[in-house]
Design an enzyme around this catalytic site. Structure first.
Site, short mmCIF file in Angstrom:
data_model
loop_
_atom_site.label_atom_id
_atom_site.label_comp_id
_atom_site.label_asym_id
_atom_site.label_seq_id
_atom_site.Cartn_x
_atom_site.Cartn_y
_atom_site.Cartn_z
N GLU A 237 0.82 -1.21 0.00
CA GLU A 237 0.00 0.00 0.00
C GLU A 237 0.86 1.27 0.00
O GLU A 237 0.68 2.18 0.81
CB GLU A 237 -0.97 -0.02 1.19
CG GLU A 237 -1.90 -1.23 1.12
CD GLU A 237 -3.00 -1.27 2.17
OE1 GLU A 237 -2.79 -0.73 3.26
OE2 GLU A 237 -4.06 -1.86 1.89
N ASP A 316 -8.54 -9.14 3.93
CA ASP A 316 -8.27 -8.07 4.88
C ASP A 316 -9.41 -7.94 5.90
O ASP A 316 -10.24 -7.04 5.77
CB ASP A 316 -8.11 -6.75 4.09
CG ASP A 316 -7.64 -5.61 4.97
OD1 ASP A 316 -7.20 -5.86 6.09
OD2 ASP A 316 -7.73 -4.45 4.51
N GLU A 344 -12.75 -2.36 11.74
CA GLU A 344 -12.71 -1.60 10.49
C GLU A 344 -13.85 -1.98 9.54
O GLU A 344 -14.55 -1.11 9.03
CB GLU A 344 -11.36 -1.83 9.82
CG GLU A 344 -11.26 -1.18 8.46
CD GLU A 344 -9.89 -1.37 7.82
OE1 GLU A 344 -9.01 -2.00 8.43
OE2 GLU A 344 -9.71 -0.88 6.69
C1 GCV Z 1 -2.55 0.23 8.40
C2 GCV Z 1 -6.15 -2.12 5.35
C3 GCV Z 1 -6.56 -0.86 6.07
C4 GCV Z 1 -5.38 0.10 6.22
C5 GCV Z 1 -4.24 -0.65 6.95
C6 GCV Z 1 -3.89 -1.87 6.14
C7 GCV Z 1 -2.80 -2.71 6.78
O1 GCV Z 1 -5.84 -1.83 4.01
O2 GCV Z 1 -7.63 -0.27 5.41
O3 GCV Z 1 -5.82 1.20 6.96
O4 GCV Z 1 -3.13 0.19 7.12
O5 GCV Z 1 -5.04 -2.68 5.99
O6 GCV Z 1 -3.16 -3.69 7.44
O7 GCV Z 1 -1.64 -2.41 6.65
#
Ligand code: GCV
Length: 610
Positions: A237, A316, A344
């Site tokens: 990411e 995720d 989340e």
């Molecule tokens: C910390 C998902 C979440 C992100 C998070 C990522 C991760 O994509 O939306 O906010 O980033 O996971 O676990 O690194």
């Protein structure tokens, strides 16, 4: 201060010295709580976290290592406060040596995916905390056996890079506060740190980079000799990682691991690596396959102090995913399971979502001895009650119990939590426990159906948006059309299923024997596909959504009728009302979406909006 499951414990003296050892704290806790009792504590350092507890008439005898004595003391105290019987002889050791909470706190005070207010540790790019609350947090963690706390986001934003440089003295002061509770700090570090420090590369094979990390580790450990280690998100990411230099993740992880090794530090390396700039038109790439493809070929190439941290499912933290095949396949590498307490995708601490039944399912497929460690993304924040939703505290509590013993029974964990937290009559306790046990299934029914996931509002991840991620870059597609929905992940499809051991391949390959709740994870199915009980897929989707919204309304009614003390009563009622509206919205949006596509009416003639 809001005390949660420690509400019947004596107040921790504000002058508790930072150099109190865990075993000394154990004695203090016991004597404060029961001054009239006789406690015989025997320190046997080699026992580490292990303890042996004997009830010998009027004497409570505990033998254990430094932290073992503390865990023995909390076990005794929690049983007494919950009015739960203890056997006369109990020997207990944790299943995993590292039982970690990962905070995604930024130094500006925000918390990534945080639903309980701002950071407990930072504000305005500085450390900023109330020492009494930190001690209380240490006590909460230790009381359920948690022993590592990573305080900053894996997405390391400036100035958090400075945690291993100019902010070290402040980090060290925070570590002091946690030390009596046997909680060691960990920090997330940025793979690109050498660039920040002025080097022209962060290449793991560059000797200058290696020397830089060695020096950095030396500085860190001279300030905080018991730091647990570093946590890293790389090539994920948008974070820089070894791929930038054409290096493997074993080369990247080993760079840091070697720097930490002289200090017995561990390097926790996250396997959340996938292409987040995918073209939705390209159906040859299937995101859940990515972690296995990256790490399976590297099995056995990591230094001994590397732990690969893998999310429970291949995507995720969706409501339901199969176990990550990577967790089952690496045989020569230390592994940590990563769970997410922060809700989340599961209601954001507004909707009730109790996780321990879901973890129990996971451990049916994941032999507990595959893992060396267990971690969970924190659901903590600066809200007065630390968790936003008062009942979300049960997720941290039961995570601690699970990390100690993955075979913990969900009902038992919740029963203890309720007994410690609320002074309820038996009947109310059972009502609450039953609704908490059902809460995940209720949430699952009214959100994205049958293992599909991802129909959430982009970025915020609360509320429905069936096509929000459909034409996006993130690799999370359902490809619903007027005939069918889902992605074929069998050998004939993307091939994802072949990443599993034979037994799971067999379980999931055939759409008619694949469990209904995972059908749309593994298969692309027509709307008239017959489910286990003979209903069609589309009818099952409609039924689940109507039922889920109804059950959310019943849940809200039940919660409001329970005798929660103030301020929990208000907080819970407010959130329950929001959950009811959220559930209705999900029901109507998802049902309408599928109805419009398929043109198939609800067999029961309920309202689906045109
Ligand atoms: C910390 C998902 C979440 C992100 C998070 C990522 C991760 O994509 O939306 O906010 O980033 O996971 O676990 O690194």
């Amino acid at each position: 201060m809001y005390l949660h499951w420690l509400k019947n414990f004596p107040v921790l003296p504000s002058d508790t010295p930072v150099d109190l050892s865990p075993s000394e704290l154990a004695r203090q806790e016991l004597e404060m709580a029961f001054p009239e009792k006789d406690f015989a504590l025997t320190l046997s350092p080699a026992l580490g976290d292990t303890f042996v507890l004997d009830l010998l008439g009027a004497t409570v005898a505990i033998t254990g290592g430094e932290t073992g004595l503390l865990y023995g003391a909390y076990t005794y105290l929690c049983h007494m406060m919950a009015d739960e019987p203890l056997p006369n002889h109990l020997e207990s050791s944790p299943r995993y040596p590292l039982r970690m909470i990962d905070c995604w706190d930024n130094m500006d005070g925000s918390v990534e995916r945080g639903y309980a207010g701002r950071s407990l540790f930072f504000e305005g790019n500085l450390f900023s905390y109330d020492p009494a609350r930190i001690r209380h947090l240490g006590r909460l963690l230790a009381s359920v056996g948690l022993n590592v706390l990573c305080i900053n986001n894996v997405n390391v934003h400036e100035p958090a890079q400075g945690l291993i440089a100019e902010s070290l003295p402040a980090l060290s002061a925070l570590a002091d506060l946690f030390r009596p509770f046997g909680v060691r700090l960990m920090i997330s570090v940025d793979f690109s740190m050498p660039l920040r420090a002025g080097l022209d590369s962060a290449d793991p094979l560059d000797p200058a980079v290696q020397a830089w990390w060695e020096a950095a580790a030396g500085r860190v450990y001279s300030e905080i000799p018991d730091l647990a280690g570093f946590l890293v998100k790389a090539d994920s990411e948008g974070r820089l990682g070894p791929f930038t230099y054409g290096r493997s993740h074993a080369e990247g992880a080993n760079l840091l691991a070697r720097a930490l090794a002289p200090y017995n530090g561990v390097l926790v390396w996250r396997c959340f690596v996938y292409n987040c700039r995918q073209d939705w038109r390209d159906s040859s790439v299937d995101r859940p396959m990515a972690a296995f493809e990256t790490y399976q070929p590297l099995d056995g190439q990591f230094e001994k102090n590397v732990i690969l941290q893998i999310k429970n499912g291949p995507f995720d933290f969706q409501v339901r995913e199969p176990v990550s095949p990577l967790l089952l396949s690496l045989k020569h590498t230390s592994l940590a399971l990563e769970l997410q307490l922060a809700q989340e995708y599961t209601g954001q601490q507004i909707d009730l979502y109790t996780m321990v039944p879901m973890w129990q399912e996971l451990f049916r497929d994941l032999p507990a001895d595959r893992l060396s460690a267990i971690a969970a993304v924190s659901n903590l924040g600066r809200d007065e009650n630390l968790f936003g939703h008062p009942l979300a505290a049960a997720n941290l509590f039961s995570f601690g119990l699970l990390a100690w013993n993955p075979q913990v029974r969900p009902e038992m964990a919740l029963e203890s939590w309720i007994r410690l937290t609320y002074t309820f009559r038996e009947v109310d306790r059972q009502i609450l426990k039953n609704w908490m046990m059902s809460s995940r299934r209720i949430y699952e029914k009214y959100t994205a159906p049958l293992g599909l996931g991802w129909m959430i509002t982009p970025h915020t991840h609360y509320g429905p948006n069936p096509s929000g991620y459909e034409y996006d870059l993130w690799g999370t597609y359902h490809r619903a059309d007027r005939n069918a929905v889902g992605i074929d992940r069998t050998a004939a499809g993307t091939g994802y299923i072949t990443q599993y051991p034979q037994e799971l391949q067999v379980r999931y390959s055939d759409p008619s024997s694949c469990p209904d709740l995972l059908k749309l994870f593994f298969h692309r199915l027509p709307y008239d596909f017959r489910m286990e009980d003979g209903r069609t897929l589309i009818q099952r989707i409609y039924d689940d959504h109507f039922e889920g919204a109804e059950e959310a309304a019943e849940l809200a009614k039940a919660l409001k009728a329970l005798p929660f003390p103030a301020p929990d009563d208000q907080e819970i009622a407010l959130r329950a009302d929001r959950q009811v509206s959220n559930a209705k919205e999900w029901r109507d949006v998802i049902n309408t979406f599928f109805h419009r596509l398929s043109g198939i009416p609800d067999a029961k003639g309920r309202t689906i909006y045109p």
